[in-house]
Scaffold this motif. Sequence first.
Motif, mmCIF file in Angstrom:
data_model
loop_
_atom_site.group_PDB
_atom_site.id
_atom_site.type_symbol
_atom_site.label_atom_id
_atom_site.label_comp_id
_atom_site.label_asym_id
_atom_site.label_seq_id
_atom_site.Cartn_x
_atom_site.Cartn_y
_atom_site.Cartn_z
ATOM 1 N N LEU A 163 0.591 -1.064 0.122
ATOM 2 C CA LEU A 163 -0.081 0.246 -0.020
ATOM 3 C C LEU A 163 0.931 0.958 0.240
ATOM 4 O O LEU A 163 0.506 2.468 -1.187
ATOM 5 N N PHE A 164 1.972 0.943 1.039
ATOM 6 C CA PHE A 164 2.720 2.727 0.385
ATOM 7 C C PHE A 164 3.461 2.784 -0.279
ATOM 8 O O PHE A 164 3.452 3.966 -1.294
ATOM 9 N N LEU A 165 4.080 1.448 -1.049
ATOM 10 C CA LEU A 165 4.839 1.956 -2.683
ATOM 11 C C LEU A 165 3.527 1.949 -3.571
ATOM 12 O O LEU A 165 3.686 3.206 -4.182
ATOM 13 N N LEU A 200 13.365 -3.872 -16.242
ATOM 14 C CA LEU A 200 13.209 -2.397 -17.172
ATOM 15 C C LEU A 200 12.866 -1.434 -16.184
ATOM 16 O O LEU A 200 13.170 -0.594 -16.385
ATOM 17 N N GLY A 201 12.517 -1.518 -14.452
ATOM 18 C CA GLY A 201 12.787 -0.539 -13.734
ATOM 19 C C GLY A 201 14.530 0.245 -14.117
ATOM 20 O O GLY A 201 13.982 1.244 -13.981
ATOM 21 N N ILE A 202 15.079 -0.793 -13.915
ATOM 22 C CA ILE A 202 16.591 -0.718 -12.863
ATOM 23 C C ILE A 202 16.781 0.239 -14.661
ATOM 24 O O ILE A 202 17.437 1.581 -14.923
ATOM 25 N N LEU A 203 16.635 0.006 -15.763
ATOM 26 C CA LEU A 203 16.761 1.073 -17.449
ATOM 27 C C LEU A 203 15.800 2.302 -17.228
ATOM 28 O O LEU A 203 16.508 3.164 -17.839
ATOM 29 N N CYS A 204 14.948 2.307 -16.523
ATOM 30 C CA CYS A 204 14.285 3.716 -16.616
ATOM 31 C C CYS A 204 15.139 4.424 -15.365
ATOM 32 O O CYS A 204 15.170 5.274 -15.991
ATOM 33 N N SER A 205 15.398 3.606 -13.962
ATOM 34 C CA SER A 205 16.057 5.130 -12.988
ATOM 35 C C SER A 205 17.238 5.458 -14.365
ATOM 36 O O SER A 205 18.416 6.278 -14.398
ATOM 37 N N LEU A 243 10.260 4.230 -9.118
ATOM 38 C CA LEU A 243 11.410 3.817 -9.130
ATOM 39 C C LEU A 243 10.296 2.731 -7.767
ATOM 40 O O LEU A 243 11.228 1.532 -7.159
ATOM 41 N N ALA A 244 9.013 3.325 -6.865
ATOM 42 C CA ALA A 244 8.561 2.930 -6.256
ATOM 43 C C ALA A 244 7.775 1.342 -6.948
ATOM 44 O O ALA A 244 8.173 0.519 -6.177
ATOM 45 N N PRO A 245 7.095 1.404 -7.758
ATOM 46 C CA PRO A 245 6.376 -0.006 -8.496
ATOM 47 C C PRO A 245 7.443 -1.144 -8.882
ATOM 48 O O PRO A 245 7.456 -2.238 -8.846
ATOM 49 N N PHE A 290 7.289 -4.672 -7.489
ATOM 50 C CA PHE A 290 6.567 -5.737 -8.526
ATOM 51 C C PHE A 290 8.838 -6.617 -8.679
ATOM 52 O O PHE A 290 8.238 -7.414 -8.984
ATOM 53 N N GLY A 291 9.482 -6.068 -8.930
ATOM 54 C CA GLY A 291 10.422 -6.612 -9.667
ATOM 55 C C GLY A 291 10.737 -7.155 -8.523
ATOM 56 O O GLY A 291 11.669 -8.107 -8.452
ATOM 57 N N VAL A 292 11.091 -6.573 -6.887
ATOM 58 C CA VAL A 292 12.417 -7.109 -5.954
ATOM 59 C C VAL A 292 10.477 -7.648 -5.115
ATOM 60 O O VAL A 292 11.415 -8.988 -4.836
ATOM 61 N N LEU A 293 10.216 -7.614 -4.265
ATOM 62 C CA LEU A 293 9.351 -8.087 -3.213
ATOM 63 C C LEU A 293 8.537 -8.374 -3.890
ATOM 64 O O LEU A 293 7.956 -9.693 -3.381
ATOM 65 N N GLU A 294 7.914 -8.861 -5.452
ATOM 66 C CA GLU A 294 7.357 -10.040 -6.433
ATOM 67 C C GLU A 294 7.889 -10.844 -6.851
ATOM 68 O O GLU A 294 7.148 -12.110 -7.857
ATOM 69 N N ASP A 295 9.685 -10.119 -6.577
ATOM 70 C CA ASP A 295 10.739 -11.732 -7.446
ATOM 71 C C ASP A 295 9.697 -11.049 -8.600
ATOM 72 O O ASP A 295 10.279 -12.572 -9.139
#
Length: 220
Positions: free
Chosen positions: A3-5, A181-186, A163-165, A169-174
Amino acid sequence: MELFLTAVSGLAWTVVYVVAIRTGFRERTYAMPVAALALNFAWETTYAVTAAMDGVSLQGVVNVVWAGADVAIIWTYLAYGRAELPGFVTRPMFAAWSVLVFGAGFAVQWLFLAHFGLHDATRNAAFLQNLLMSGLFIGVFAARGGARGQNLTLAVAKWLGTLAPTILFGVLEDSPFILGLGILCSVFDLVYIGLLLHARRGTPDRGPAPGPARVLDVPQ
């Protein structure tokens, strides 16, 4: 944590949209690349409807808010976008191009939905178009020869809003795909932030590039 993220992402992207609207009207241009804008508007309206079918949710409410904000950004594009293009682009040509771009945005979203199903389509499409947007913002900076119609607050909020999602999705939901994709966005977002900081330190804004270079603004 989920919920926080989700709340952080929703708040940060709302800042992106509010700043884009203010910047667009203040500088009489559009502050979001139009291809990314078309994909975002299609994503938000499509998944606001699908979310509503399952009842009220935080993400569904956020999607509705974002879609409403997109309407205002689209208005700035329609009002000022033609002035960014070469003189031979007539009003009918601009209108036809706009219909094509926004129609393609919906087609892409529906193709994702048909191929991947609701759960995967929302995430895959969101992160892929987010990566596209990150690259196009850098393209806007290059095509306009500086930071005209852009904003550092918007750039930082976009980075945090993605970064939050990515963490969710990338870390917590593995999900390695989403994480990659998130790292490339960053990476692209931080490059863009660096360009805006460089411009803020006194790099002269050369305005729109002359001649053919201005055509680069068309597919953004």
